[in-house]
Design an enzyme around this catalytic site. Structure first.
Site, mmCIF file in Angstrom:
data_model
loop_
_atom_site.group_PDB
_atom_site.id
_atom_site.type_symbol
_atom_site.label_atom_id
_atom_site.label_comp_id
_atom_site.label_asym_id
_atom_site.label_seq_id
_atom_site.Cartn_x
_atom_site.Cartn_y
_atom_site.Cartn_z
ATOM 1 N N CYS A 1 0.818 -1.204 0.000
ATOM 2 C CA CYS A 1 0.000 0.000 0.000
ATOM 3 C C CYS A 1 0.848 1.248 0.000
ATOM 4 C CB CYS A 1 -0.863 0.069 1.263
ATOM 5 S SG CYS A 1 -1.953 -1.331 1.461
ATOM 6 N N GLY B 1 -0.415 0.582 -4.982
ATOM 7 C CA GLY B 1 -1.699 -0.081 -4.796
ATOM 8 C C GLY B 1 -2.746 0.514 -5.711
ATOM 9 N N ASN C 1 0.168 0.601 5.871
ATOM 10 C CA ASN C 1 0.936 -0.131 4.860
ATOM 11 C C ASN C 1 1.775 -1.176 5.574
ATOM 12 O OD1 ASN C 1 3.943 0.581 2.991
ATOM 13 N ND2 ASN C 1 2.443 -1.005 2.621
ATOM 14 N N GLY C 2 1.690 -2.419 5.086
ATOM 15 C CA GLY C 2 2.493 -3.482 5.684
ATOM 16 C C GLY C 2 1.612 -4.624 6.141
ATOM 17 N N TYR D 1 12.291 -3.302 -6.822
ATOM 18 C CA TYR D 1 11.128 -3.178 -7.695
ATOM 19 C C TYR D 1 10.071 -2.196 -7.204
ATOM 20 C CZ TYR D 1 6.611 -4.417 -9.735
ATOM 21 O OH TYR D 1 5.393 -4.373 -10.341
ATOM 22 N N SER E 1 10.303 -1.119 -14.789
ATOM 23 C CA SER E 1 11.045 -1.270 -13.536
ATOM 24 C C SER E 1 12.498 -1.721 -13.722
ATOM 25 C CB SER E 1 10.299 -2.226 -12.600
ATOM 26 O OG SER E 1 9.861 -3.357 -13.318
ATOM 27 N N ASP F 1 15.829 -8.063 -16.308
ATOM 28 C CA ASP F 1 14.583 -7.857 -15.562
ATOM 29 C C ASP F 1 14.944 -7.684 -14.094
ATOM 30 O OD1 ASP F 1 11.948 -7.455 -15.062
ATOM 31 O OD2 ASP F 1 11.250 -9.391 -15.788
ATOM 32 N N CYS G 1 15.837 -6.338 5.304
ATOM 33 C CA CYS G 1 15.149 -7.628 5.276
ATOM 34 C C CYS G 1 15.341 -8.213 3.888
ATOM 35 C CB CYS G 1 13.655 -7.468 5.556
ATOM 36 S SG CYS G 1 12.762 -9.040 5.379
ATOM 37 N N CYS H 1 12.932 -12.918 1.567
ATOM 38 C CA CYS H 1 12.434 -13.603 0.368
ATOM 39 C C CYS H 1 13.578 -14.275 -0.395
ATOM 40 C CB CYS H 1 11.635 -12.648 -0.523
ATOM 41 S SG CYS H 1 12.511 -11.164 -1.024
HETATM 42 P P1 AMP Z 1 6.358 -12.986 -12.571
HETATM 43 O O1 AMP Z 1 7.701 -13.626 -12.506
HETATM 44 O O2 AMP Z 1 5.520 -13.451 -13.708
HETATM 45 O O3 AMP Z 1 5.636 -13.080 -11.248
HETATM 46 O O4 AMP Z 1 6.590 -11.435 -12.869
HETATM 47 C C1 AMP Z 1 7.602 -10.774 -12.235
HETATM 48 C C2 AMP Z 1 7.631 -9.364 -12.645
HETATM 49 O O5 AMP Z 1 6.503 -8.684 -12.115
HETATM 50 C C3 AMP Z 1 8.851 -8.740 -12.060
HETATM 51 O O6 AMP Z 1 9.820 -8.531 -13.050
HETATM 52 C C4 AMP Z 1 8.382 -7.461 -11.509
HETATM 53 O O7 AMP Z 1 8.577 -6.452 -12.465
HETATM 54 C C5 AMP Z 1 6.899 -7.646 -11.296
HETATM 55 N N1 AMP Z 1 6.572 -7.900 -9.856
HETATM 56 C C6 AMP Z 1 7.020 -7.239 -8.856
HETATM 57 N N2 AMP Z 1 6.487 -7.601 -7.697
HETATM 58 C C7 AMP Z 1 5.704 -8.586 -7.933
HETATM 59 C C8 AMP Z 1 4.910 -9.397 -7.114
HETATM 60 N N3 AMP Z 1 4.802 -9.207 -5.805
HETATM 61 N N4 AMP Z 1 4.263 -10.382 -7.699
HETATM 62 C C9 AMP Z 1 4.391 -10.566 -8.998
HETATM 63 N N5 AMP Z 1 5.104 -9.785 -9.817
HETATM 64 C C10 AMP Z 1 5.777 -8.804 -9.321
#
Ligand code: AMP
Length: 471
Positions: free
Chosen positions: A10, A37, A111-112, A252, A293, A355, A443, A446
């Protein structure tokens, strides 16, 4: 079972500015935070006597018009833009939450994600307080309202004692604005100055620039501030042994023109690209990025590898982020709806495609295919973050193990799956190096599976389900 908590990616905003049209400034602030968001937007404003609010599903531009802004008169405002996953896409989850309380009206934007939301829900429900949604932001509101102490400062302090996980709050009362950031500082929140006597808080500094406010500082992890006629003052400090700002904000999520910890996101992303080029160079003719991005990282990669940078994909900016689409089938189609290749720059070329991340793995494959169809001779995918192998419970929409492609597959398998000629990710060390900051201040759960919250077990998450749902 993994959690069904709504994931609160958010944007929050707050403003204290006597003499200004705070509703309109909040509206523009939310516009600048729209990338955080797109599901719902809301604004609450106080004129010192009462609080008026409006919230609606959709983009900021869809949620507000002259008519809905008109009644929002006052000198204090907060705003919220929200994204959440399927199932919780309800107006009941839209923010700010507004409540009448013993201490007067309260509006809250969050947010969070609270990692102990389930325990807090139980605590609130046991007290006999009903909840209308699955949102932990509603729980946060109820914990605040039910807190101890004669004033909001005490109740915020109490809330900070109870809450765990990620929270950036902007809170509006009849006569003050509050901003609160969790002790780990998981999500960003900054303070700005508007003119002689106005103050602004926002998830990202891009929202300050948009309304002509100057960035002053980040709200510190574990800090709560109150802003009234005397300006901002710190009212609570809950320091943690370390901070843990989300690395995905750098990779991102945040806008490239935002400042985080005194650094421009765009510069950090270029450095991510340079690191990536140093770690995994490959013979090629051109470097291109997946818009928008990954562009800064692609420019950094091209500079470091001394290869020409070119545009190879044109993005239709009016189609939202593909991951905003609620189901997998539409998501997959979304890639083709969103990008067209530039045939002339690709024909016969060995392409390095940068990417920023691969999350579910739905995007890269179709893009590689698109480039080949447009005539690219080779496609080498370079990712300016490490593989995302673990879910996020602190507010980014990647909340379960099975959805993460790098949890299910190793790098050669992913390369095969997306049909790239080669695939390389940035190392975790390279990522930390590119930030130029203390590695212990982030953090990176992930990537590493090391969650910064003590005693947190990601596999023991409960599911929250409402027994009834209204539409
Ligand atoms: P995908 O691998 O198909 O999930 O797409 C990834 C791309 O979507 C990344 O290169 C990001 O630009 C964007 N992205 C960023 N955050 C997320 C997220 N939380 N879930 C899915 N895609 C994201």
């Amino acid at each position: 079972m993994f959690g069904d908590h709504p994931h609160e990616e958010c944007g929050v905003f707050g403003i204290y500015a006597p003499g200004e049209d705070v509703a309109r400034l909040t509206f523009f602030g939310l516009y600048a935070l729209q990338h955080r968001g797109q599901e719902s937007a809301g604004i609450a404003v106080s004129d010192g006597k009462k609080v008026n609010a409006h919230k609606q599903m959709g983009l900021v531009s869809q949620a507000f018009d002259e008519q809905s802004l008109e009644p929002l008169k006052g000198h204090i405002g907060i705003g919220h833009t929200r994204y959440s996953t399927t199932g919780s896409s309800l107006i009941a989850n839209a923010q700010p939450y507004t409540m009448e309380s013993y201490l007067g009206p309260l509006a809250l934007a969050h947010n969070g994600n609270l990692t102990n939301a389930t325990d807090l829900r139980t605590m609130v429900l046991k007290r006999g307080v009903g909840l209308t949604s699955t949102s932990d932001s509603e729980v946060a509101t109820m914990v605040l309202l039910g807190g101890e102490g004669p004033n909001w400062g005490d109740r915020i302090d109490h809330f900070m004692n109870c809450a765990e996980g990620a929270y950036c709050l902007t809170i509006l009362t009849k006569d003050a604005l509050y901003a609160v950031r969790d002790p780990l500082g998981l999500r960003p929140l900054c303070l700005g100055k508007l003119g002689d006597s106005g103050w602004v808080v926002a998830s990202e500094s891009c929202a300050l620039s948009t309304i002509g406010a100057d960035w002053v500082r980040d709200i510190e992890p574990g800090e709560a501030i109150m802003i009234d006629g005397d300006g901002p003052h710190t009212i609570a400090r809950h320091p943690a042994p370390r901070s843990a700002l989300c690395l995905f904000e750098y990779i991102y999520f945040a806008r490239p023109d935002s400042m985080l910890q005194n650094q421009l996101i765009h510069s950090v992303r270029m450095e991510l690209g340079r690191e990536l080029a140093r770690e995994s160079s490959v013979n090629a003719d051109v470097v291109m990025g997946v818009p928008d991005s990954a562009i800064p990282a692609a420019i950094g990669y091209a500079q470091e590898s001394r290869l020409p940078y070119t545009e190879g994909l044109i993005k239709n900016r009016y189609i939202g982020r593909t991951f905003i689409q609620p189901d997998d089938r539409i998501r997959k189609q979304g890639v083709k709806l969103k990008f067209n290749p530039l045939t002339s720059t690709l024909a016969g070329k060995r392409v390095i495609l940068v990417d920023d991340s691969i999350v579910r793995g739905n995007t890269s494959g179709p893009i590689v295919r698109l480039l080949r169809e447009a005539g690219a001779a080779e496609v080498h995918v370079r990712v300016s973050s490490p593989p995302i192998r673990h879910p996020c419970f602190m507010g980014v929409d990647m909340a379960t193990y099975p959805e993460l492609i790098a949890h299910r597959m190793d790098v050669p398998e992913i390369q095969d799956y997306i049909q790239a000629d080669s695939l390389a990710y940035l190392s975790y060390e390279g990522l930390l190096r590119a930030t130029g900051r203390d590695p212990n201040s982030f953090c990176g759960a992930c990537f590493t599976g090391k969650y910064p919250i003590p005693n947190f077990n990601p596999k023991a998450r409960d599911e929250i389900k409402l027994v009834f749902e209204e539409s």
